[in-house]
Write an enzyme that holds these catalytic residues in place. Structure first.
Site, PDB file in Angstrom:
ATOM      1  N   SER A 304      42.022  28.496  44.876  1.00  0.00           N
ATOM      2  CA  SER A 304      43.327  28.391  44.233  1.00  0.00           C
ATOM      3  C   SER A 304      43.818  26.941  44.185  1.00  0.00           C
ATOM      4  CB  SER A 304      44.308  29.305  44.968  1.00  0.00           C
ATOM      5  OG  SER A 304      45.517  29.448  44.266  1.00  0.00           O
ATOM      6  N   ASP A 315      37.457  15.816  37.758  1.00  0.00           N
ATOM      7  CA  ASP A 315      37.480  15.617  36.308  1.00  0.00           C
ATOM      8  C   ASP A 315      37.924  14.216  35.921  1.00  0.00           C
ATOM      9  OD1 ASP A 315      36.624  18.183  36.017  1.00  0.00           O
ATOM     10  OD2 ASP A 315      38.367  18.918  34.915  1.00  0.00           O
ATOM     11  N   LYS A 329      38.743  30.862  42.050  1.00  0.00           N
ATOM     12  CA  LYS A 329      39.963  31.582  41.678  1.00  0.00           C
ATOM     13  C   LYS A 329      40.725  30.757  40.643  1.00  0.00           C
ATOM     14  CE  LYS A 329      44.289  33.525  43.496  1.00  0.00           C
ATOM     15  NZ  LYS A 329      45.199  32.747  42.614  1.00  0.00           N
TER      16      LYS A 329
END
Length: 535
Positions: A304, A315, A329
């Site tokens: 999460s 990223d 998740k």
């Protein structure tokens, strides 16, 4: 009958949650979108009517008396939510209260972790500075009574509820202790017990800092800032950020934590759902951190909000992600407070990393039990491949995949001792009749090792002499780690556990790879500047 009508109303409220999501959920558009489908209201009314008919038949004719709490709270409502996804959940009053305590990062009680063992409740560790710690309660103590109530046969949750209570109120705890003939009675005063999400922050070596974030509650970003002030962030030359076994928590805090390491305005995560438009969450406190290399430690239990942080830093090429594939998740829950102190966590959207990855694992091909407990790592989803800012490929569909894989493996002997709690059971026996204070440079000696060997034999542990000899160093480390809980407190034990952790040691060795990412960023910026038109 009044009770039945109240429970029926709760069920109706849950069924109608999609109609009020705009009021309590992420954006008013959700309410308008859901309200645009009134054709289903007749179906809803018919289904609820059928449910009440079935409930009445069960209540009137079942062989055993029907408990409304069990049949509605534990049966019908969770059954309905299980048709949706593994993360939509209904909370009865006690569970809802516990969830709010976790989010707030505090509760009122005596401050210790407990666990069941052999039909008894045993103290795992008192929290440093808590009423239990100050009173002298130790790891391994058996809780016999709380305010005159015998605890034998009770669950940990039941005993924890007895220990909790309003701040400043007294509670009497009767303890059985190894090496003490008679039970010990402790008169404790309940206090505010903080649940720190940033549990550990210290220097691994000069210039190399370590910070562990255990969850994301309402205080996480503030606690992180306090940790950096304590360390004097300007002196950091490299950071190991540990998100292992972090189950997540509040999205807003995950965004705040990731954002401080990024540039202002960079996207941390975005969400979109059936009734809500795409919403990006950006770094508003970007640039708060220095430009030092970061290695983020993750494992299969990082989930999460922990995955949001790891995914954003990966990223944007801001950190080197090290460890195992995360849980996977990618669903966002909105919490709806309901009547009678209950609540509903309903999946209302999916979240996507800055590159556009959806990291949610598949939950449709097996049971929810398999989804949670028998997770099998799947192959890279080549149909969902994205690029980091610097052009490195990253994949969706199976959690955050680390830049460098590392899985700590235990041998058969180590698994046997850890699974059965050998060190936790032995240390109270070792300290029975001994001085609790150990020297700063204390280490288990050969006499202690021999005594532990006899303890294992006496308690029928399965091992060979060759296995014991091969694992001598590891056994000494685990004995010291557990002994420090009693002699120096939980905080010191956690710090030592980090210092001897092979994953942390390997993460430090990977800091040059994180530095290379920073250099790659600089190169990308220079190239982008050369391509930009000039006046």
């Amino acid at each position: 009958m009044r009770r039945f009508r109240g429970l029926f109303f709760s069920l109706l409220v849950i069924a109608a949650c999609s109609l009020i999501a705009g009021r309590y959920g992420p954006g008013a558009a959700a309410g308008r979108a859901a309200a645009a489908v009134p054709a289903s209201e007749d179906d809803l009314a018919g289904s609820l009517k059928q449910f009440t008919s079935i409930y009445r038949l069960v209540e009137e004719n079942a062989a055993d008396r029907v408990s409304p709490d069990q049949s509605i709270y534990k049966g019908a409502i969770p059954g309905m939510l299980r048709t949706l996804d593994p993360h939509s959940s209904f909370f009865d009053p006690r569970d809802f209260q516990e969830m709010r305590e976790e989010q707030r990062g505090k509760y009122y009680g005596v401050g210790m972790t407990i666990q069941p063992k052999d039909n008894r409740i045993v103290v795992v560790a008192p929290f440093t500075g808590s009423p239990a710690y100050k009173a002298g309660i130790r790891p391994g103590d058996v809780i016999l009574e709380v305010d005159g109530k015998r605890t034998e046969g009770m669950s940990s949750k039941e005993v924890a509820d007895l220990l909790k209570g309003p701040k400043g109120t007294p509670v009497t705890v009767v303890i059985g202790r190894e090496g003490v003939d008679k039970p010990l009675t402790f008169q404790l005063i309940r206090g505010e017990i903080p649940r720190y999400s940033v549990q550990t922050a210290f220097w691994l070596k000069p210039g190399i800092a370590y910070i562990d974030i255990e969850m994301f509650n309402e205080n996480t970003s503030e606690e992180l800032e306090a940790a950096f002030r304590k360390l004097s962030e300007q002196n950091i030359r490299g950071l190991v950020l540990d998100l292992r076994s972090n189950p997540g928590g509040l999205l807003s805090e995950g965004v705040a934590v990731a954002g401080r390491f990024l540039k202002k305005g960079q996207v941390v995560v975005s969400s979109r759902g059936r009734t809500s438009p795409e919403r990006p969450y950006v770094a508003t406190n970007g640039g708060a951190a220095g430009n030092y290399p970061i290695v983020v430690l993750v494992d299969r239990y990082s989930a999460s909000a922990a995955e949001i942080v790891a995914g954003a830093l990966q990223d944007h090429d801001r950190a080197w992600v090290f460890g195992d594939n995360t849980f996977g998740k990618g669903l966002v829950q909105t919490v709806f407070p309901l009547s009678e102190g209950t609540g509903l966590a309903l999946t209302t959207a999916k979240y996507y990393t800055p590159s556009g990855r959806l990291i949610q694992r598949d939950y449709t091909s097996g049971s929810f039990y398999e989804y949670y407990y028998n997770r099998k790592e799947g192959p890279k989803n080549t149909l969902d491949v994205k690029m980091t800012d610097a052009g490195r490929p990253v994949y969706g569909g199976n959690g955050i995949q680390p830049d460098e894989k590392f899985t700590l493996k235990y041998n058969r002997f180590q698994v046997e001792l850890l699974r059965k709690g050998a060190f936790r059971d032995y240390i109270p026996k070792y300290f029975a009749g001994r001085d609790l204070k150990l020297g700063r440079d204390w280490n288990p000696d050969q006499e202690m090792l021999n005594d532990f060997h006899q303890f294992l034999l006496k308690n029928n542990y399965s091992f060979t002499e060759a296995e014991f000899a091969e694992n001598n160093d590891w056994v000494r480390q685990q004995l010291k780690r557990e002994a420090l809980v009693t002699s120096a407190g939980l905080d010191e034990s956690l710090k030592y556990a980090v210092e001897i952790d092979p994953a942390v040691q390997k993460a430090v060795e990977s800091l040059p790879k994180a530095q290379a990412l920073l250099e790659l960023q600089k190169k990308q910026l220079v190239q982008a500047g050369k391509r930009s038109p000039r006046d």
